[in-house]
Design a protein around this motif. Structure first.
Motif, PDB file in Angstrom:
ATOM      1  N   LEU A 261      -1.294  -1.360  -9.544  1.00  0.00           N
ATOM      2  CA  LEU A 261      -2.572  -0.545  -9.749  1.00  0.00           C
ATOM      3  C   LEU A 261      -2.441   0.795  -9.029  1.00  0.00           C
ATOM      4  CD1 LEU A 261      -5.462  -1.222  -9.593  1.00  0.00           C
ATOM      5  CD2 LEU A 261      -5.771  -1.970  -7.364  1.00  0.00           C
ATOM      6  N   GLN A 262      -3.041   1.601  -9.874  1.00  0.00           N
ATOM      7  CA  GLN A 262      -3.072   2.992  -9.692  1.00  0.00           C
ATOM      8  C   GLN A 262      -4.562   3.289  -8.951  1.00  0.00           C
ATOM      9  OE1 GLN A 262      -1.619   5.944 -12.609  1.00  0.00           O
ATOM     10  NE2 GLN A 262      -2.446   7.608 -11.514  1.00  0.00           N
ATOM     11  N   HIS A 263      -4.463   3.672  -7.613  1.00  0.00           N
ATOM     12  CA  HIS A 263      -5.717   3.860  -6.868  1.00  0.00           C
ATOM     13  C   HIS A 263      -5.639   4.990  -5.811  1.00  0.00           C
ATOM     14  CE1 HIS A 263      -9.836   2.713  -6.045  1.00  0.00           C
ATOM     15  NE2 HIS A 263      -9.511   2.790  -4.802  1.00  0.00           N
ATOM     16  N   ASN A 264      -6.332   5.804  -5.676  1.00  0.00           N
ATOM     17  CA  ASN A 264      -6.298   6.723  -4.504  1.00  0.00           C
ATOM     18  C   ASN A 264      -7.437   6.279  -3.487  1.00  0.00           C
ATOM     19  OD1 ASN A 264      -6.295   8.926  -2.683  1.00  0.00           O
ATOM     20  ND2 ASN A 264      -5.896  10.549  -4.130  1.00  0.00           N
ATOM     21  N   ILE A 265      -6.813   5.692  -2.171  1.00  0.00           N
ATOM     22  CA  ILE A 265      -7.728   5.335  -1.219  1.00  0.00           C
ATOM     23  C   ILE A 265      -8.274   6.181  -0.401  1.00  0.00           C
ATOM     24  CG2 ILE A 265      -6.618   2.974  -1.114  1.00  0.00           C
ATOM     25  CD1 ILE A 265      -5.236   4.063   1.591  1.00  0.00           C
TER      26      ILE A 265
ATOM     27  N   LEU B 114       0.875  -1.175  -0.100  1.00  0.00           N
ATOM     28  CA  LEU B 114      -0.061  -0.216   0.004  1.00  0.00           C
ATOM     29  C   LEU B 114       0.716   1.219   0.032  1.00  0.00           C
ATOM     30  CD1 LEU B 114      -2.882   0.916   0.202  1.00  0.00           C
ATOM     31  CD2 LEU B 114      -2.757   0.864   2.589  1.00  0.00           C
ATOM     32  N   ALA B 115       0.702   2.180  -0.720  1.00  0.00           N
ATOM     33  CA  ALA B 115       1.270   3.484  -1.152  1.00  0.00           C
ATOM     34  C   ALA B 115       2.695   2.874  -1.388  1.00  0.00           C
ATOM     35  CB  ALA B 115       1.429   4.242   0.205  1.00  0.00           C
ATOM     36  N   CYS B 116       2.894   2.268  -2.420  1.00  0.00           N
ATOM     37  CA  CYS B 116       4.028   1.411  -2.673  1.00  0.00           C
ATOM     38  C   CYS B 116       5.162   2.312  -3.136  1.00  0.00           C
ATOM     39  CB  CYS B 116       3.902   0.454  -3.768  1.00  0.00           C
ATOM     40  SG  CYS B 116       3.346   1.137  -5.712  1.00  0.00           S
TER      41      CYS B 116
ATOM     42  N   GLY C 237      11.062 -13.109  -2.270  1.00  0.00           N
ATOM     43  CA  GLY C 237      10.832 -14.245  -1.594  1.00  0.00           C
ATOM     44  C   GLY C 237       9.558 -15.181  -1.902  1.00  0.00           C
ATOM     45  N   GLY C 238       9.214 -15.244  -3.216  1.00  0.00           N
ATOM     46  CA  GLY C 238       8.313 -15.854  -3.836  1.00  0.00           C
ATOM     47  C   GLY C 238       6.718 -15.606  -3.611  1.00  0.00           C
ATOM     48  N   TYR C 239       6.496 -14.274  -2.997  1.00  0.00           N
ATOM     49  CA  TYR C 239       4.956 -13.837  -2.844  1.00  0.00           C
ATOM     50  C   TYR C 239       4.363 -13.332  -3.855  1.00  0.00           C
ATOM     51  CZ  TYR C 239       6.058 -14.378   2.011  1.00  0.00           C
ATOM     52  OH  TYR C 239       6.510 -14.597   3.449  1.00  0.00           O
ATOM     53  N   ALA C 240       3.074 -13.313  -4.148  1.00  0.00           N
ATOM     54  CA  ALA C 240       2.356 -12.549  -5.279  1.00  0.00           C
ATOM     55  C   ALA C 240       2.066 -11.224  -4.612  1.00  0.00           C
ATOM     56  CB  ALA C 240       1.192 -13.197  -5.926  1.00  0.00           C
ATOM     57  N   VAL C 241       2.239 -10.014  -5.623  1.00  0.00           N
ATOM     58  CA  VAL C 241       2.125  -8.761  -4.841  1.00  0.00           C
ATOM     59  C   VAL C 241       1.127  -7.790  -5.714  1.00  0.00           C
ATOM     60  CG1 VAL C 241       3.362  -6.611  -4.228  1.00  0.00           C
ATOM     61  CG2 VAL C 241       4.359  -8.979  -3.970  1.00  0.00           C
ATOM     62  N   ILE C 242       0.062  -7.127  -5.090  1.00  0.00           N
ATOM     63  CA  ILE C 242      -0.292  -5.997  -5.815  1.00  0.00           C
ATOM     64  C   ILE C 242       0.311  -4.862  -5.066  1.00  0.00           C
ATOM     65  CG2 ILE C 242      -2.683  -4.790  -5.822  1.00  0.00           C
ATOM     66  CD1 ILE C 242      -4.089  -7.622  -5.668  1.00  0.00           C
ATOM     67  N   ALA C 243       0.726  -4.043  -5.934  1.00  0.00           N
ATOM     68  CA  ALA C 243       1.488  -2.710  -5.506  1.00  0.00           C
ATOM     69  C   ALA C 243       0.550  -1.926  -5.899  1.00  0.00           C
ATOM     70  CB  ALA C 243       3.025  -2.709  -6.120  1.00  0.00           C
ATOM     71  N   LEU C 244       0.024  -0.961  -4.927  1.00  0.00           N
ATOM     72  CA  LEU C 244      -0.819   0.217  -5.166  1.00  0.00           C
ATOM     73  C   LEU C 244      -0.444   1.202  -4.760  1.00  0.00           C
ATOM     74  CD1 LEU C 244      -4.605  -0.164  -4.290  1.00  0.00           C
ATOM     75  CD2 LEU C 244      -3.195   1.781  -3.348  1.00  0.00           C
ATOM     76  N   ASP C 245      -0.710   2.659  -5.358  1.00  0.00           N
ATOM     77  CA  ASP C 245      -0.184   3.789  -5.289  1.00  0.00           C
ATOM     78  C   ASP C 245      -1.271   4.835  -5.692  1.00  0.00           C
ATOM     79  OD1 ASP C 245       2.796   5.028  -3.794  1.00  0.00           O
ATOM     80  OD2 ASP C 245       1.184   6.350  -4.732  1.00  0.00           O
ATOM     81  N   ARG C 246      -1.217   5.915  -5.489  1.00  0.00           N
ATOM     82  CA  ARG C 246      -2.175   6.920  -6.237  1.00  0.00           C
ATOM     83  C   ARG C 246      -1.465   7.518  -7.445  1.00  0.00           C
ATOM     84  NH1 ARG C 246      -2.475  11.879  -1.689  1.00  0.00           N
ATOM     85  NH2 ARG C 246      -0.408  12.462  -1.750  1.00  0.00           N
TER      86      ARG C 246
ATOM     87  N   THR D 140       1.574   6.024 -10.088  1.00  0.00           N
ATOM     88  CA  THR D 140       2.455   4.897 -10.241  1.00  0.00           C
ATOM     89  C   THR D 140       3.591   5.386 -11.229  1.00  0.00           C
ATOM     90  OG1 THR D 140       0.756   4.362 -12.060  1.00  0.00           O
ATOM     91  CG2 THR D 140       0.705   3.102  -9.814  1.00  0.00           C
ATOM     92  N   SER D 141       3.574   6.696 -11.439  1.00  0.00           N
ATOM     93  CA  SER D 141       4.711   7.067 -12.300  1.00  0.00           C
ATOM     94  C   SER D 141       6.034   6.760 -11.968  1.00  0.00           C
ATOM     95  CB  SER D 141       4.335   8.384 -12.543  1.00  0.00           C
ATOM     96  OG  SER D 141       4.891   9.328 -11.678  1.00  0.00           O
ATOM     97  N   HIS D 142       6.427   6.669 -10.428  1.00  0.00           N
ATOM     98  CA  HIS D 142       7.470   6.388  -9.996  1.00  0.00           C
ATOM     99  C   HIS D 142       8.184   4.785 -10.254  1.00  0.00           C
ATOM    100  CE1 HIS D 142       7.487  10.159  -7.747  1.00  0.00           C
ATOM    101  NE2 HIS D 142       6.572   9.818  -7.440  1.00  0.00           N
ATOM    102  N   PHE D 143       7.163   3.939 -10.506  1.00  0.00           N
ATOM    103  CA  PHE D 143       7.544   2.395 -10.776  1.00  0.00           C
ATOM    104  C   PHE D 143       6.957   2.028 -12.145  1.00  0.00           C
ATOM    105  CE2 PHE D 143       6.493  -1.885  -9.560  1.00  0.00           C
ATOM    106  CZ  PHE D 143       7.770  -2.252  -9.303  1.00  0.00           C
ATOM    107  N   VAL D 144       6.582   2.958 -12.919  1.00  0.00           N
ATOM    108  CA  VAL D 144       6.184   2.406 -14.122  1.00  0.00           C
ATOM    109  C   VAL D 144       7.638   1.908 -15.074  1.00  0.00           C
ATOM    110  CG1 VAL D 144       4.960   2.537 -16.368  1.00  0.00           C
ATOM    111  CG2 VAL D 144       3.933   3.569 -14.189  1.00  0.00           C
ATOM    112  N   ASP D 145       7.875   0.670 -15.065  1.00  0.00           N
ATOM    113  CA  ASP D 145       9.284   0.384 -15.752  1.00  0.00           C
ATOM    114  C   ASP D 145       8.775  -1.014 -16.429  1.00  0.00           C
ATOM    115  OD1 ASP D 145      11.484  -0.852 -16.427  1.00  0.00           O
ATOM    116  OD2 ASP D 145      12.746   0.198 -14.805  1.00  0.00           O
ATOM    117  N   ALA D 146       8.525  -1.010 -17.527  1.00  0.00           N
ATOM    118  CA  ALA D 146       8.121  -2.242 -18.272  1.00  0.00           C
ATOM    119  C   ALA D 146       8.942  -3.407 -18.025  1.00  0.00           C
ATOM    120  CB  ALA D 146       7.987  -1.859 -19.980  1.00  0.00           C
TER     121      ALA D 146
END
Length: 87
Positions: A66-70, A23-25, A37-46, A48-54
């Protein structure tokens, strides 16, 4: 980019097959640690431009960004959806 020592120390408490919400990744440094560590992850932030790396997204099939503003939008997940939440 290193993970927060607290996250690094406690990540193993989440069940291995569990889905994690970062949350707020931000740059998603904790997401990457969880993926290693082998986990599945949903990275959410309002913003996502800091992490958009194809290259990073393509490398990790168990990562969903996921781009979302909680603060202004409804919570997008059902109850008990995650095995762990990192903030």
């Amino acid at each position: 980019m290193t993970a927060d020592p607290w996250i690094d120390r406690h990540l193993g408490l989440i069940p291995e097959q569990g889905l994690i919400l970062d949350l707020a990744c931000g740059k998603a440094r904790h997401s990457l640690l969880a993926l290693q560590g082998g986990y599945a992850v949903i990275a959410l932030d309002r913003d996502t431009s800091h992490f958009v790396d194809a290259a990073i997204l393509a490398k990790h099939a168990h990562l969903k960004l996921l781009q979302h503003n909680i603060e202004t939008q409804a919570w997008p997940f059902p109850a008990d959806f995650f095995a762990g939440i990192m903030v």
